[in-house]
Design an enzyme around this catalytic site. Structure first.
Site, PDB file in Angstrom:
ATOM      1  CB  CYS A  53      -1.025   0.045   1.045  1.00  0.00           C
ATOM      2  SG  CYS A  53      -1.414  -1.534   1.984  1.00  0.00           S
ATOM      3  NE  ARG A 110       2.341  -8.972   5.470  1.00  0.00           N
ATOM      4  CZ  ARG A 110       0.922  -8.921   5.046  1.00  0.00           C
ATOM      5  NH1 ARG A 110       0.065 -10.058   5.837  1.00  0.00           N
ATOM      6  NH2 ARG A 110       0.462  -8.071   4.196  1.00  0.00           N
ATOM      7  CD  GLN A 146      -0.356  -8.803  -0.104  1.00  0.00           C
ATOM      8  OE1 GLN A 146      -0.020  -7.521  -0.206  1.00  0.00           O
ATOM      9  NE2 GLN A 146      -0.936  -8.678   1.056  1.00  0.00           N
ATOM     10  CG  ASP A 153      -1.925  -5.596  -2.973  1.00  0.00           C
ATOM     11  OD1 ASP A 153      -3.223  -5.536  -2.435  1.00  0.00           O
ATOM     12  OD2 ASP A 153      -1.024  -5.198  -2.199  1.00  0.00           O
ATOM     13  CG  HIS A 180      -3.462  -0.163  -2.726  1.00  0.00           C
ATOM     14  ND1 HIS A 180      -2.686  -1.069  -2.985  1.00  0.00           N
ATOM     15  CD2 HIS A 180      -4.061  -0.755  -1.452  1.00  0.00           C
ATOM     16  CE1 HIS A 180      -2.171  -1.758  -1.794  1.00  0.00           C
ATOM     17  NE2 HIS A 180      -3.195  -1.518  -0.925  1.00  0.00           N
ATOM     18  CE  LYS A 201     -10.914  -7.910   8.508  1.00  0.00           C
ATOM     19  NZ  LYS A 201     -10.132  -9.001   8.545  1.00  0.00           N
ATOM     20  CG  HIS A 204      -5.986  -1.552   1.553  1.00  0.00           C
ATOM     21  ND1 HIS A 204      -4.660  -1.324   1.644  1.00  0.00           N
ATOM     22  CD2 HIS A 204      -6.624  -0.612   2.257  1.00  0.00           C
ATOM     23  CE1 HIS A 204      -4.488  -0.056   2.236  1.00  0.00           C
ATOM     24  NE2 HIS A 204      -5.741   0.224   2.799  1.00  0.00           N
TER      25      HIS A 204
END
Ligand SMILES: [Zn+2]
Ligand SMILES: [Zn+2]
Length: 649
Positions: A342, A371, A389, A391, A393, A478, A524
Site C-alpha cells: 500500500c 513478513r 499478493q 494486490d 488499491h 473489511k 485495498h
C-alpha cells in the site's frame, strides 16, 4: 432445583443418580450425567447442597466428554495389562495425565520399555474387552496423606500432581472393576457409570513424545492418542476426513507433483517454485492480469524495500514492527523489506496531481511482501515469510465506494467461477465500539457511511454474506471472502478493506468538480489473496487434479513400441504447433508402467499410439477420471483440447 422449577429433596451425599431415581425409574435408567450449577457432573459425585440440576442422557452432547474420559482410564488399564503379560508389575507403567481433548482423549505414560505403534491394535483389543466386561465405576475420596502414600515410591508423576494441589482440594479417585481386573486412578472425573456405557466407536490414532508438564528439562513421556464418537458414522466421517486431509495436503502434493520446495539453505518460510508449479502460477497470474485489465486496473511495479520513513507515515512503524524483518542500514538510513504494497502505491498516486476525472484509479501489482512469522507457525505456502499478493488499491471518492465494491464483488464471482470454486461467501467485518474503543475510536460518519456503502454493494449484487462484529481494521470496515474447503473447514481466502484514515496520513488528495481539494478513500483488495496461499488452497481443492487449461503437461503420448516413436513425434509436433503442452514418454518401460506413471503425475490426457493409430492418423485417448477410452483423429483431439482451454475447463 430442576429445570422446570420443581424442587427435589435429597439426602446429603446424594448423587445425580439418586436425583434421577427420585424423578422416575425411566430417567434413572437413561441418565448418564448431569449439569449441576452449570458444571458437568457424573452420576457418581455427590451433589452440592441447593444445586440447580439438569439430568443428561446419552442423547446430550456432553455424553462424549464422559465416555472419552473413561476411555483414557480404560486405555491405561489395557496398557498395564499388556505390560503385565510382558512380565512387568502393573504399576511399572507410570501414569501422568489423561485428559479429554477435541474428538477424543490421550494419556501420558512412562512405560518400562517404549510403547510401539504395533502395540496400538493390541491395546485397542484389550480396551474393547474392558468395555464389553461392563465394569462399574466407583468414586472415592482420600485424605492427602493416604493419597500420597498410595503413590509413594511408585509413581512420581501422580505424587507431584498431588503435592501441587492446594490443601483445600478434595482428592478423588475413580476405580473401575476390582483388583484382579480393573484400574484405579487419581482423577477429578467426570465419567460414565460403567465401562459398558462407552460406545464401541473408538480408535487409537497414534503415539507421540510429550515432556512431563510440557517442560523440555523434565522426562519425556509417551502420549497415546485416541478418538471416540457416539456413532459409527461420526467415527467413519472423522477417519475419512483425516485420510482426505493427508491425501490433499498441499505440502505433500507439492512434493509429489514437483510443484514447489522449501530449502533450509535458502531459508525457512521462503518457498521455491519448481518449473511445473511456476507454470501454473504463471497461468494464474496471466489470467488475473487479463481479468484486471478488463476491469480497468492499471499495473505498476514497486521495489521490495523502502525507507523507514515511509512506514512511519503509513503507521506500520512502530505498531507493526514485530511482523517486519529487521531493517537494513544504507547510507545512514534504515530500510525495511516491504510487508505491504500500500505505501508504495500511495506514493504512485501522489506522484502526479489528481482530479476527479482520474478517479476511480485502480492500481494493481503482483507485489511480493515479506513478513516475519515465527518458525514454528510456518507451513508450506499457506504460511510463509515471503509471498506475492494479487494486490490492488482503488482510489475513489466517497460517492464511488458502493460502485467500486460492486465491481470487486463481480470480479470475485467471475474468477472463482473460472476456478470451479462455488462454496464461498462474504463476511462484512464491522467495528465493535462498545468493547474495543481503543482500536476503533468513536462511531462517526466515516464508519457509518462506509458500512452503509459496502452493505449497499452486497445487497445490489445479491452476494451471500454474513456480518461479524469486532473484526474490522482500525482504519475501516473489511469485506472478507470466506471459503469452505473440501474437508468442510471455513477459511478466509481473501480480504478487501475500506480505508479512510491512511489516505489522510499520506496527504492524498484530488481536485473535485467544484475545484476544491478532497481526500480520496482507498479500497485495498486482493482477489486471490496471495498467489501462494490461493495455489495451496487450489491444490487441496483439486487434490492436484488440475483442469486442462492449468496443467503444465496436458497430455502424455505413450508409444506402444519403439517403432511407433516416429508417429508419436509427428502427433506431438502437430499439438505443439497449436500451443498444446505435450510430452512423449519414450523410456524403454512397458506401456502399462508408463500409463501408471502418467496417472501418478495426474496428467489429464494419456494418448496411446500403436500400429492401428499410426495407420489411421488417430490416437487412443485415456482421460483422467473417465472410464471409457476414445479413439480420435489427431485434428479432432486438437480442436477439442483448444476448446476446453478456451472455456477454462
Ligand atoms: Zn481421569
Ligand atoms: Zn493495501
Amino acid at each position: 432445583m430442576l429445570p422446570d422449577g420443581r424442587n427435589l429433596e435429597l439426602k446429603p451425599g446424594a448423587t445425580a443418580a439418586d436425583a434421577a431415581q427420585a424423578i422416575g425409574p425411566g430417567l434413572a435408567k437413561a441418565a448418564i450425567g448431569a449439569i449441576v450449577n452449570g458444571e458437568l457432573y457424573d452420576l457418581l459425585k455427590p451433589l452440592p447442597p441447593h444445586a440447580e440440576l439438569r439430568i443428561l442422557t446419552e442423547k446430550d452432547p456432553e455424553y462424549a466428554q464422559l465416555f472419552r474420559h473413561t476411555l483414557a482410564h480404560v486405555m491405561a488399564q489395557a496398557v498395564r495389562e499388556l505390560y503385565t503379560e510382558r512380565g512387568y508389575r502393573p504399576e511399572e507403567v507410570k501414569l501422568a495425565i489423561g485428559p479429554v481433548i477435541e474428538n477424543g482423549f490421550y494419556y501420558d505414560m512412562d512405560a518400562p520399555e517404549p510403547i510401539r505403534e504395533e502395540d496400538l491394535p493390541i491395546i485397542e483389543e484389550k480396551m474393547r474387552r474392558i468395555v464389553a466386561a461392563n465394569l462399574p465405576l466407583k468414586r472415592f475420596v482420600l485424605p492427602r496423606e493416604e493419597a500420597l502414600k498410595r503413590y509413594a515410591g511408585i509413581d512420581p508423576y501422580k505424587t507431584e500432581l498431588i503435592q501441587d494441589l492446594p490443601e483445600s482440594e478434595e482428592l478423588s479417585f475413580y476405580a473401575q472393576g476390582d483388583d484382579t481386573y480393573g484400574f484405579t486412578d487419581l482423577c477429578r472425573g467426570p465419567h460414565v457409570p460403567s465401562t459398558g456405557r462407552i460406545p464401541p466407536h473408538f480408535k487409537l490414532t497414534g503415539i507421540a513424545g510429550a515432556y512431563w508438564r510440557g517442560d523440555s528439562s523434565r522426562p519425556m513421556l509417551q502420549r497415546i492418542y485416541g478418538v471416540a464418537f457416539r456413532t459409527k458414522e461420526e467415527l467413519e466421517h472423522y477417519l475419512w476426513q483425516q485420510e482426505e486431509a493427508k491425501r490433499r495436503d498441499h505440502r505433500r502434493l507439492g512434493q509429489a507433483l514437483e510443484l514447489f520446495t522449501i530449502s533450509e539453505e535458502v531459508g525457512k518460510g521462503l518457498p521455491l517454485w519448481l518449473p511445473r508449479g511456476a507454470f501454473i502460477r504463471r497461468q494464474m497470474e496471466d489470467y488475473m492480469y487479463q481479468k484486471e485489465q478488463e476491469h480497468g486496473y492499471h499495473y505498476v511495479y514497486t521495489p521490495h524495500i523502502a525507507n523507514a520513513r515511509l512506514y512511519y507515515t503509513s503507521g506500520h512503524l512502530p505498531y507493526y514492527k514485530d511482523d517486519m524483518y529487521a531493517p537494513i542500514e544504507i547510507e545512514g538510513e534504515e530500510y525495511y523489506l516491504k510487508p505491504m504494497n500500500c505505501p508504495h502505491h500511495h506514493m504512485i498516486y501522489k506522484a502526479r496531481p489528481k482530479s476527479y476525472r482520474d478517479l476511480p484509479l485502480r492500481l494493481a501489482e503482483f507485489g511480493t511482501v515479506y513478513r516475519f512469522e515465527l518458525s514454528g507457525t510456518l507451513s508450506g505456502l499457506t504460511r510463509a515469510r515471503g509471498f506475492t499478493q494479487n494486490d490492488a488499491h482503488i482510489y475513489c471518492s466517497r460517492a464511488q465506494v458502493t460502485e467500486e465494491f460492486i465491481r470487486v464483488i463481480q470480479l470475485f464471482d467471475e474468477v472463482y467461477k473460472d476456478f470451479g470454486i462455488s462454496d464461498y461467501w462474504f463476511r462484512l467485518s464491522l467495528p465493535d465500539f462498545e468493547n474495543n474503543p481503543e482500536k476503533f475510536g468513536e462511531e462517526n460518519d466515516n464508519w457509518r457511511d462506509s458500512i452503509k456503502a459496502i452493505r449497499a454493494a452486497l445487497e445490489e449484487t445479491g452476494a451471500k454474506y454474513v456480518e461479524g462484529i469486532g473484526e474490522a481494521t482500525f482504519y475501516g470496515p473489511k469485506l472478507d471472502v470466506q471459503i469452505r474447503s473440501v474437508l468442510g473447514k471455513e477459511e478466509t481466502i481473501a480480504t478487501n478493506q475500506l480505508d479512510f484514515i491512511v489516505p489522510e496520513r499520506f496527504g492524498l488528495e484530488f481536485t473535485n468538480e467544484k475545484g476544491e481539494k478532497e481526500t480520496p478513500v482507498v479500497i485495498h483488495r486482493a482477489i486471490m489473496g496471495s498467489f501462494d496461499r490461493f495455489f495451496a488452497f487450489y491444490l487441496e481443492h483439486t487434490a492436484g487434479d488440475f483442469p486442462l487449461w492449468l496443467s503444465p503437461i496436458q497430455a502424455v503420448i505413450v508409444p506402444i513400441a519403439d517403432r511407433h516413436l516416429e508417429y508419436a513425434q509427428k502427433v506431438a509436433a502437430e499439438m505443439r504447433k497449436n500451443r498444446l503442452r505435450v510430452e512423449i514418454d519414450d523410456r524403454s518401460e512397458r506401456m502399462n508402467a508408463k500409463i501408471r506413471d502418467a496417472e501418478l503425475q495426474k496428467i489429464p490426457l494419456i494418448l496411446v499410439v500403436g500400429d492401428k493409430e499410426a495407420e489411421a492418423g488417430t490416437v487412443n485417448v485415456r482421460e483422467r477420471h473417465v472410464k471409457e477410452q476414445r479413439t480420435l483423429a489427431v485434428a479432432a483431439l486438437i480442436e477439442e483440447m483448444k476448446a476446453r482451454v478456451e472455456a477454462r475447463k
